[in-house]
Structures are given as structure tokens and as C-alpha cells.
Write an enzyme that holds these catalytic residues in place. Structure first.
Site, mmCIF file in Angstrom:
data_model
loop_
_atom_site.group_PDB
_atom_site.id
_atom_site.type_symbol
_atom_site.label_atom_id
_atom_site.label_comp_id
_atom_site.label_asym_id
_atom_site.label_seq_id
_atom_site.Cartn_x
_atom_site.Cartn_y
_atom_site.Cartn_z
ATOM 1 N N ASN A 82 0.820 -1.215 0.000
ATOM 2 C CA ASN A 82 0.000 0.000 0.000
ATOM 3 C C ASN A 82 0.858 1.271 0.000
ATOM 4 O OD1 ASN A 82 -2.449 1.747 0.964
ATOM 5 N ND2 ASN A 82 -0.889 1.980 2.554
ATOM 6 N N TYR A 151 3.215 9.921 -11.648
ATOM 7 C CA TYR A 151 2.474 9.089 -10.683
ATOM 8 C C TYR A 151 1.634 8.046 -11.428
ATOM 9 C CZ TYR A 151 -1.053 7.834 -7.200
ATOM 10 O OH TYR A 151 -1.897 7.132 -6.364
ATOM 11 N N ILE A 184 -10.120 8.999 -2.603
ATOM 12 C CA ILE A 184 -10.328 8.556 -1.224
ATOM 13 C C ILE A 184 -9.950 9.714 -0.300
ATOM 14 C CG2 ILE A 184 -9.804 6.806 0.514
ATOM 15 C CD1 ILE A 184 -11.031 5.616 -2.080
HETATM 16 N N1 LIG Z 1 -6.105 8.759 -1.372
HETATM 17 C C1 LIG Z 1 -6.421 8.558 -2.644
HETATM 18 O O1 LIG Z 1 -7.290 9.256 -3.212
HETATM 19 C C2 LIG Z 1 -5.719 7.470 -3.431
HETATM 20 C C3 LIG Z 1 -6.206 7.166 -4.704
HETATM 21 C C4 LIG Z 1 -5.614 6.169 -5.465
HETATM 22 C C5 LIG Z 1 -4.518 5.473 -4.945
HETATM 23 N N2 LIG Z 1 -4.038 5.788 -3.704
HETATM 24 C C6 LIG Z 1 -2.891 5.011 -3.221
HETATM 25 O O2 LIG Z 1 -3.224 4.446 -1.975
HETATM 26 C C7 LIG Z 1 -2.021 4.165 -1.241
HETATM 27 C C8 LIG Z 1 -2.192 4.673 0.192
HETATM 28 O O3 LIG Z 1 -2.245 6.088 0.140
HETATM 29 P P1 LIG Z 1 -3.199 6.966 1.072
HETATM 30 O O4 LIG Z 1 -4.208 7.584 0.199
HETATM 31 O O5 LIG Z 1 -3.645 6.190 2.243
HETATM 32 O O6 LIG Z 1 -2.194 8.149 1.463
HETATM 33 P P2 LIG Z 1 -1.247 8.304 2.739
HETATM 34 O O7 LIG Z 1 -2.101 8.515 3.932
HETATM 35 O O8 LIG Z 1 -0.278 9.358 2.351
HETATM 36 O O9 LIG Z 1 -0.503 6.894 2.887
HETATM 37 C C9 LIG Z 1 0.688 6.536 2.225
HETATM 38 C C10 LIG Z 1 1.552 5.747 3.195
HETATM 39 O O10 LIG Z 1 2.684 5.193 2.501
HETATM 40 C C11 LIG Z 1 3.824 5.330 3.336
HETATM 41 N N3 LIG Z 1 4.985 5.375 2.459
HETATM 42 C C12 LIG Z 1 5.151 6.151 1.363
HETATM 43 N N4 LIG Z 1 6.347 5.924 0.797
HETATM 44 C C13 LIG Z 1 6.961 4.969 1.559
HETATM 45 C C14 LIG Z 1 8.224 4.324 1.512
HETATM 46 N N5 LIG Z 1 9.142 4.619 0.569
HETATM 47 N N6 LIG Z 1 8.518 3.386 2.451
HETATM 48 C C15 LIG Z 1 7.612 3.087 3.422
HETATM 49 N N7 LIG Z 1 6.396 3.668 3.521
HETATM 50 C C16 LIG Z 1 6.084 4.612 2.608
HETATM 51 C C17 LIG Z 1 3.574 6.637 4.117
HETATM 52 O O11 LIG Z 1 4.212 6.624 5.390
HETATM 53 P P3 LIG Z 1 5.614 7.388 5.652
HETATM 54 O O12 LIG Z 1 5.512 8.731 5.000
HETATM 55 O O13 LIG Z 1 5.695 7.455 7.145
HETATM 56 O O14 LIG Z 1 6.647 6.515 5.053
HETATM 57 C C18 LIG Z 1 2.066 6.610 4.326
HETATM 58 O O15 LIG Z 1 1.721 5.990 5.551
HETATM 59 C C19 LIG Z 1 -0.893 4.833 -2.012
HETATM 60 O O16 LIG Z 1 -0.209 3.859 -2.748
HETATM 61 C C20 LIG Z 1 -1.623 5.791 -2.943
HETATM 62 O O17 LIG Z 1 -0.887 6.070 -4.116
HETATM 63 C C21 LIG Z 1 -4.616 6.772 -2.942
#
Ligand SMILES: NC(=O)c1ccc[n+]([C@@H]2O[C@H](COP(=O)([O-])OP(=O)(O)OC[C@H]3O[C@@H](n4cnc5c(N)ncnc54)[C@H](OP(=O)(O)O)[C@@H]3O)[C@@H](O)[C@H]2O)c1
Length: 247
Positions: A82, A151, A184
Site C-alpha cells: 500500500n 504518478y 479517497i
Molecule cells: N487517497 C487517494 O485518493 C488514493 C487514490 C488512489 C490510490 N491511492 C494510493 O493508496 C495508497 C495509500 O495512500 P493513502 O491515500 O492512504 O495516502 P497516505 O495517507 O499518504 O498513505 C501513504 C503511506 O505510505 C507510506 N509510504 C510512502 N512511501 C513509503 C516508503 N518509501 N517506504 C515506506 N512507507 C512509505 C507513508 O508513510 P511514511 O511517510 O511514514 O513513510 C504513508 O503511511 C498509495 O499507494 C496511494 O498512491 C490513494
């Protein structure tokens, strides 16, 4: 029987909801991210019959992956890739150097983190019954321009990788799937950039008239991780309120 479930990026947003679901199901959940304080707080806050442990690591860094993998359980039931996000947001996109920087940033955080963690854990996935679930995005199918194209292409790259892995691991009884969220809310994804106008635009793209919630995605992950989903592999499950149909 409690499963060993590894959730990358489990300290915030979607990953936190995924971890919450498995904890409530009684599993042993390991959350991994870069910020120790965030992970520690979540590990203490999640309730349920399961257990939560955490490791801080940059999963795009091979030595961090090696260090954490050495401390993870010998048999892993579920890997949820994730971790990631739109880290190139706001980066300039003016020429080769800018473009290389933006692409490298998003491929590092979204693709490398998933591939390295999975490569480290796949030899110890339960056979049969193991599950690999990777969070892609609506952007990976719909595309994007400028830094958003960096992205979008990174999230698209996860599709080819995941499908190859499904072919490789299918004979061992391991399923490999993607979940592609749309918009989301209640995540750190937008890093403070969301406006009410943009929110309304994104909600208007859906057929159900609302933003997604982290638990909408977590529910899809929970299904793909279940024993009942053993005949579902090599798929991308869209969770986008109908903002993008049937691809
Ligand atoms: N929110 C949306 O609308 C949406 C839509 C489509 C897809 N997504 C995808 O859903 C996934 C979760 O995102 P989210 O929306 O829940 O946003 P988020 O709250 O920013 O979560 C992303 C998480 O990934 C961790 N992370 C990022 N890079 C990392 C690395 N190199 N190593 C370890 N941990 C890492 C971050 O923690 P740290 O910063 O502490 O490392 C954070 O906890 C992502 O892949 C995102 O691209 C989100």
C-alpha cells in the site's frame, strides 16, 4: 488461525484502515512506514483480538528492506503493498532533468517499494493460500499529464509487474491482485492541497455521489485476502464509486 499480514504504509489513510480490519479479524498485523512515531501511535490505537507490531523503514531502500525482512515472520499469509503516493506533486516538469526527477520519485516510492518488499517476502508466503495485494490507482488506468503522469505511469507499472507475479506464483496457490482506488478522502495523499472545489469535482465524477473512504478500499483488500477469493488472481479491483467504469 491468525494470519501474518504485512501492510506497507500502514500508519495512515488506506493502510491504517487495512491494518484495522485485519486486527479486528484477529490477525497478527505488521505495519511498515518511514515515520516511527506515526506507526507507534497507530499500533497502540488499533483495537481487536489481533496484534499489531511495527517497523520503520524506507521500503524503496534495499538495505532497509533486508533489515526489516529479517525480523518478519517465517511464514507470511498476506502482503499488502500500500505504501506510495504522489510524491512528485508540484515538482517542475520543464525538461529532461525535471522529468527524470519526477519519474524517479514516483517510481521509487510506488514501484520499488512494492517490488522490493514482495521479492523479500514471496519465498516465505504460505503455499498454498498466500496473498499479494497491491494498491494501484484510478490514475494508472486513466492516465495523467505533467508530474501526475509520473504518478500515473508508476501506478500503471504495478499492473504489469503484478500480472507477471500472478502467473509465476499461481501454481503455488498464491493469488496476486491489485486494488485501484479512485478519490479517497481522509488520507494524507493530498498533502493539504485539497480544496472544496476540487473535492466537489472529484465527487461529481462518481456515480454514487460521494468521496471514497479508506475503509471502502480496506474492505476490498480484506475480500481479496480471504480464503473465498482463492479463484481470483491476476485482477485489478476498482474502488472508485463509478468514476471509471469497467476497464
Ligand atoms: N487517497 C487517494 O485518493 C488514493 C487514490 C488512489 C490510490 N491511492 C494510493 O493508496 C495508497 C495509500 O495512500 P493513502 O491515500 O492512504 O495516502 P497516505 O495517507 O499518504 O498513505 C501513504 C503511506 O505510505 C507510506 N509510504 C510512502 N512511501 C513509503 C516508503 N518509501 N517506504 C515506506 N512507507 C512509505 C507513508 O508513510 P511514511 O511517510 O511514514 O513513510 C504513508 O503511511 C498509495 O499507494 C496511494 O498512491 C490513494
Amino acid at each position: 488461525m491468525a494470519r501474518a499480514v504485512i501492510v506497507s504504509g500502514g500508519g495512515t489513510g488506506i493502510g491504517r484502515s487495512v491494518a484495522a480490519r485485519f486486527t479486528q479479524a484477529g490477525d497478527h498485523v505488521v505495519i511498515i512506514g518511514r515515520r516511527a512515531a506515526v506507526l507507534e501511535a497507530v499500533a497502540h490505537s488499533l483495537e481487536g483480538p489481533g496484534a499489531v507490531t511495527w517497523f520503520s523503514a524506507d521500503l524503496a531502500d534495499p538495505s532497509d528492506v533486508d533489515r526489516v525482512a529479517a525480523q518478519l515472520p517465517d511464514v507470511v499469509d498476506v502482503v499488502v503493498n500500500n505504501a506510495g503516493g504522489y510524491a512528485s506533486r508540484g515538482m517542475p516538469w520543464r525538461g529532461p532533468a525535471d522529468i527524470a526527477r519526477a519519474l524517479t520519485t514516483d517510481f521509487t516510492n510506488n514501484v520499488l517499494s512494492a517490488v522490493l518488499l514482495t521479492a523479500a517476502l514471496s519465498p516465505r508466503l504460505r503455499r498454498p493460500g498466500g496473498r499479494i495485494i497491491t494498491i494501484s490507482s484510478i490514475a494508472g488506468v486513466r492516465g495523467g499529464v505533467g508530474p501526475y503522469g509520473a504518478y500515473a505511469s508508476a501506478k500503471s507499472a504495478l499492473l504489469g509487474w503484478s500480472h507477471g507475479l500472478a502467473t509465476e506464483l499461481g501454481p503455488d496457490g498464491i493469488t496476486v491482485n491489485l486494488v485501484a482506488p479512485g478519490y479517497i478522502a481522509e488520507t494524507d495523499f493530498f498533502a493539504g492541497t485539497m480544496t472544496s472545489h476540487r473535492h466537489q469535482e472529484l465527487v461529481a465524477q462518481t456515480l454514487v455521489g460521494r468521496a471514497g473512504r479508506p475503509d471502502d478500499v480496506a474492505a476490498a483488500v480484506e475480500y481479496l485476502a480471504s480464503a473465498e477469493a482463492g479463484f481470483v488472481t491476476g485482477q485489478m479491483l476498482h474502488v472508485n464509486g463509478g468514476a471509471l467504469m469497467g476497464r
